[in-house]
Design an enzyme around this catalytic site. Structure first.
Site, short mmCIF file in Angstrom:
data_model
loop_
_atom_site.label_atom_id
_atom_site.label_comp_id
_atom_site.label_asym_id
_atom_site.label_seq_id
_atom_site.Cartn_x
_atom_site.Cartn_y
_atom_site.Cartn_z
CD GLU A 42 -102.80 -8.72 -18.84
OE1 GLU A 42 -103.24 -8.44 -19.96
OE2 GLU A 42 -103.45 -8.53 -17.79
CE LYS A 122 -100.28 7.92 18.17
NZ LYS A 122 -99.35 6.80 18.04
CD GLU A 217 -96.79 5.23 12.13
OE1 GLU A 217 -96.32 6.38 12.07
OE2 GLU A 217 -96.92 4.61 13.21
CE LYS A 358 -101.84 5.31 21.88
NZ LYS A 358 -100.59 5.55 22.59
CB CYS A 452 -99.14 -37.04 17.01
SG CYS A 452 -100.56 -36.38 16.12
S1 IVH Z 1 -98.52 13.35 13.10
C1 IVH Z 1 -96.16 16.71 14.61
N1 IVH Z 1 -100.32 11.63 12.30
O1 IVH Z 1 -97.62 8.80 16.17
C2 IVH Z 1 -97.00 15.52 14.51
N2 IVH Z 1 -98.56 10.82 13.66
O2 IVH Z 1 -96.65 10.03 18.80
C3 IVH Z 1 -96.25 14.34 14.08
N3 IVH Z 1 -98.65 8.42 14.07
O3 IVH Z 1 -94.21 9.07 15.68
C4 IVH Z 1 -97.01 13.11 13.96
N4 IVH Z 1 -100.45 8.02 12.89
O4 IVH Z 1 -95.45 7.39 14.25
C5 IVH Z 1 -99.19 11.81 13.01
N5 IVH Z 1 -101.99 10.24 11.48
C6 IVH Z 1 -100.85 10.40 12.17
C7 IVH Z 1 -100.21 9.34 12.82
C8 IVH Z 1 -99.06 9.60 13.57
C9 IVH Z 1 -99.50 7.49 13.64
C10 IVH Z 1 -97.50 8.15 14.96
C11 IVH Z 1 -96.18 8.57 14.41
C12 IVH Z 1 -95.52 9.41 15.46
C13 IVH Z 1 -96.35 9.12 16.66
C14 IVH Z 1 -96.42 10.35 17.49
#
Ligand code: IVH
Length: 713
Positions: A42, A122, A217, A358, A452
């Site tokens: 569809e 993250k 992202e 992390k 093989c």
């Molecule tokens: S906020 C001023 N939120 O982490 C803050 N970044 O080291 C800007 N990233 O380049 C980033 N998940 O690619 C933010 N929930 C999230 C994120 C995130 C991944 C990455 C992003 C950035 C890097 C910063």
């Protein structure tokens, strides 16, 4: 004449607008909400209707049309983009102690006892910024060095999760006047520029935000990554190390048509510059606001209080990590209140008000004991590392893929080496690198076998990295893989016919081809070791159940090289019947959506083999599906009509029958999705609703005109 033409173009414009909105809504449901409400067929029909209209009225084609998501001609280099507000990075925390210190610093700087945080995953992808002008996606760029990035607008346009047009926000959050001033350049996230706006009477129709930068992202879901790598390997091309690399490689393609074929995804996590909207003053509320505009925001976001709230969230997400559909490498904590964020400010390139906590890397060190080779369904040989068992990301790993001979050379892997094994979610573990300092004196180099296990020799095409067994279906290993694939869930879905059983059945020469599955008897099955009568009966029931299938599943189940699930669907839809597909030549095959020379050649090669044709013929005696005669694109298919009131000559049923015969859908209620309302005398609320929604209204004459224009007779 001119009038007639302008009427036609007006109608086309209305219809195009409807179709675009409808397609984008289905895109959103499919790619963001994972909750589609229409079938692929569809969707394709609506898509083709839009394509046809746009082809007829090229002047109405705009870049925000869903038809433009397929990529455009390659560029020689990416243009540079100066970010209006810097794209910042985050400081990292690796331990609970560092998180406690972060919270303590913030409480101290703000002079408060407890802080409210917005917490998020993250994402392990690439940061990008999307620019929307008057609600239309106009530019996308990578982060680059934070100040200058690369313009990847065309590539981002192909990402289905990124809306090409935003929904209008609630009138409460939109500034009432068209803004007289240019966006100011304000530092930081989510700062709405303030200007003296003269109050304007609301027009009643929802207005888009004048200017909006969305930060987020781009990433690739684990499942899409696995499919991409399988296809890369099948084609003898390099496999990507992980979803992040695959996302980066796909986004930085100079040819956006390639990006369009890779399934990228996107999540928003911040607002850059915004003009013309009254933004919420808390981060989490801003994310919720972005969601109302149709932007994908993960529902793993929370608001928590204090350091304990942060650590609880970290553990919670950590536990979910392996089962999430995408890779994350930690969580991010952000002070929720924007006034507090402003008070805290920045240190060099990172905000004081946020930190990334992390997760430990999903890597571990172990010994590579041996290298075996595995034979795939199309004969591709994959070297596999046998490892001393090791915990990686919470799972014990004993095998890891080495991809192909070239990869082993490139990474300089020897048997006996100490290696770093990497696992990303449910992706197959792989050997990332060797710890050369720990290489023992007796480490030995891997030598690719020449034959093989079935005895056939291995061959490699000059431009490929992959060796293949030349044994074809006389190779038991290939047969097993082909049968496993045939029975698998997304193919014929024969529950209970798993790896072990296929192995036994082939080894004991009970089955050779997929067609033999359908001749298995209870007597034959119960003589197998570890097979009770009940299991045998269940298996036979599952086999019987699989007899009623779809053409798409059947094509996919054949295991033709380069023909994955979605190509199989495209082929089934295009040809409608198996006979039509079997008769298709190289050129006809290439007319199918997304089928290029590689897939077409694979099909031709497969069908050129007599034994493949023979298996198909045998299978046809056992399985069945609904054959479709490909409806040659009915003139009104994809369009929804609502009938209301009394028409002068046609009864409601007659009108309905005529519309349906031309492929239209006749619905009982008016919505944004309705294309036309046919109104007769005494039309009531449905007509009013159509007018309120801007749905085109026809009278009987208009309807008859449309029906005859459609060559019904
Ligand atoms: S906020 C001023 N939120 O982490 C803050 N970044 O080291 C800007 N990233 O380049 C980033 N998940 O690619 C933010 N929930 C999230 C994120 C995130 C991944 C990455 C992003 C950035 C890097 C910063």
């Amino acid at each position: 004449m001119l009038d007639l033409f302008s009427h036609a173009i007006d109608q086309a414009r209305t219809e195009i607008t409807h179709l675009r909105a409808e397609l984008e809504q289905h895109n959103h449901r499919y790619y963001v909400l994972d909750d589609p409400t229409i079938s692929d067929a569809e969707y394709d029909q609506l898509f083709r209707n839009l394509q046809a209209l746009e082809a007829q009225y090229p002047e109405l084609l705009t870049p925000d049309s869903p038809t433009q998501r397929v990529g455009s001609k390659p560029v020689s280099a990416f243009a540079e983009v100066q970010h209006r507000t810097a794209m910042l990075s985050l400081n990292n925390a690796f331990s609970d102690g560092e998180v406690l210190a972060f919270d303590a610093r913030i409480r101290e700087a703000l002079g408060v006892d407890e802080v409210e945080y917005a917490v998020e995953p993250k994402f392990d992808g690439l940061a990008i910024t999307l620019t929307y002008q008057n609600g239309v996606f106009v530019q996308g760029a990578t982060r680059g060095d934070g100040a200058t990035g690369e313009e990847v607008t065309e590539n981002l346009r192909t990402v289905r999760a990124i809306p090409l047009r935003l929904d209008a926000p609630s009138p409460l959050t939109i500034e009432p006047a068209p803004t007289p001033v240019r966006p100011e350049l304000v530092e930081g996230q989510g700062t709405s520029s303030v200007h003296a706006s003269t109050a304007h009477a609301s027009t009643g129709s929802a207005r888009a935000v004048d200017f909006l930068e969305v930060r987020g992202e781009v990433l690739m879901f684990k499942a899409d990554f696995a499919k991409l790598n399988a296809a890369q390997q099948d084609k003898g091309e390099k496999a990507f190390a992980n979803p992040r690399n695959a996302a980066a490689g796909s986004l930085r393609q100079l040819d956006s048509r390639i990006t369009a074929k890779r399934r990228l995804s996107f999540f928003a996590y911040g607002v850059g510059l915004c003009d013309g909207a009254i933004l919420p003053t808390q981060h989490a509320a801003q994310m919720a606001w972005l969601k109302t505009l149709g932007l994908p925001v993960t529902d793993l976001c929370r608001v928590v209080r204090g350091a304990q709230g942060l650590l609880d969230y970290y553990r919670d997400i950590g536990e979910q990590r392996a089962s999430l559909p995408f890779d994350i490498d930690g969580v991010v904590y952000k002070v929720n209140d924007l006034a507090q964020q402003a008070q805290l400010g920045f240190v060099s390139r990172a905000p004081r008000w946020a930190i990334a906590h992390k997760f430990p890397a999903e890597e571990a060190e172990t010994t590579l004991l041996a290298i075996d080779v595995q034979v795939g369904r199309t004969g591709a040989i994959t070297p596999v590392a046998r490892l001393s068992p090791v915990q990686v990301g919470g799972v014990v790993v004993t095998n890891a893929t080495l991809h192909n001979e070239d990869e082993i050379r490139r990474k300089d892997i020897h048997i006996g080496d100490t290696v770093i094994v990497r696992r990303a979610g449910d992706v197959i573990p792989e050997v990332a690198r060797v710890v050369l300092e720990k290489r023992p004196a007796d480490a030995v180099q891997f030598v690719m076998p020449t034959h093989c296990e079935c005895g056939a020799h291995l061959a490699k095409q000059a431009d490929e990295a992959v060796w293949r067994c030349t044994g074809g279906l006389s190779c038991a290993a290939q047969r097993k893989e082909a049968l496993r694939h045939f029975a698998s869930r997304r193919a014929m879905n024969i529950e209970g016919l798993g790896d072990k059983l296929v192995e036994q059945l082939v080894d004991e020469a009970r089955i050779h081809t997929p067609a033999d599955i359908y001749t298995l008897s209870l007597d034959a099955l119960i003589t197998l070791p570890r097979m009770g009568e009940k299991s045998a009966q269940n298996l036979l029931a599952a086999i019987a159940h699989s007899r009623a299938t779809t053409l798409a599943r059947f094509i996919f189940a054949l295991g033709i090289r380069n023909v994955g699930e979605s190509t199989a669907k495209d082929l089934a839809q295009h040809f409608g019947t198996l006979d039509a597909l079997l008769e298709a030549n190289f050129d006809r095959l290439q007319q199918v959506r997304d089928v290029g020379p590689i897939v077409a050649q694979s099909m031709v090669d497969f069908l050129a083999e007599n034994h493949n044709r023979a298996v198909i013929d045998q299978l046809r005696q056992h399985v069945a599906w609904q054959e479709q005669t490909v409806a040659e694109h009915l003139p009104l298919s994809g369009l929804t009509f609502v009938l209301t009131g009394t028409l002068p000559t046609l009864t409601r049923d007659e009108a309905k029958a005529k519309l349906e015969a031309l492929g239209a859908k006749v619905s009982g209620s008016v919505s944004k999705k309705t294309h036309y309302v046919v109104a007769g005398e005494d039309a009531g609320s449905k007509l009013e609703k159509a007018q309120a929604l801007g749905v085109a209204v026809l009278d009987e004459a208009g309807l008859v005109g449309m029906l005859s224009g459609g060559n019904l007779e």
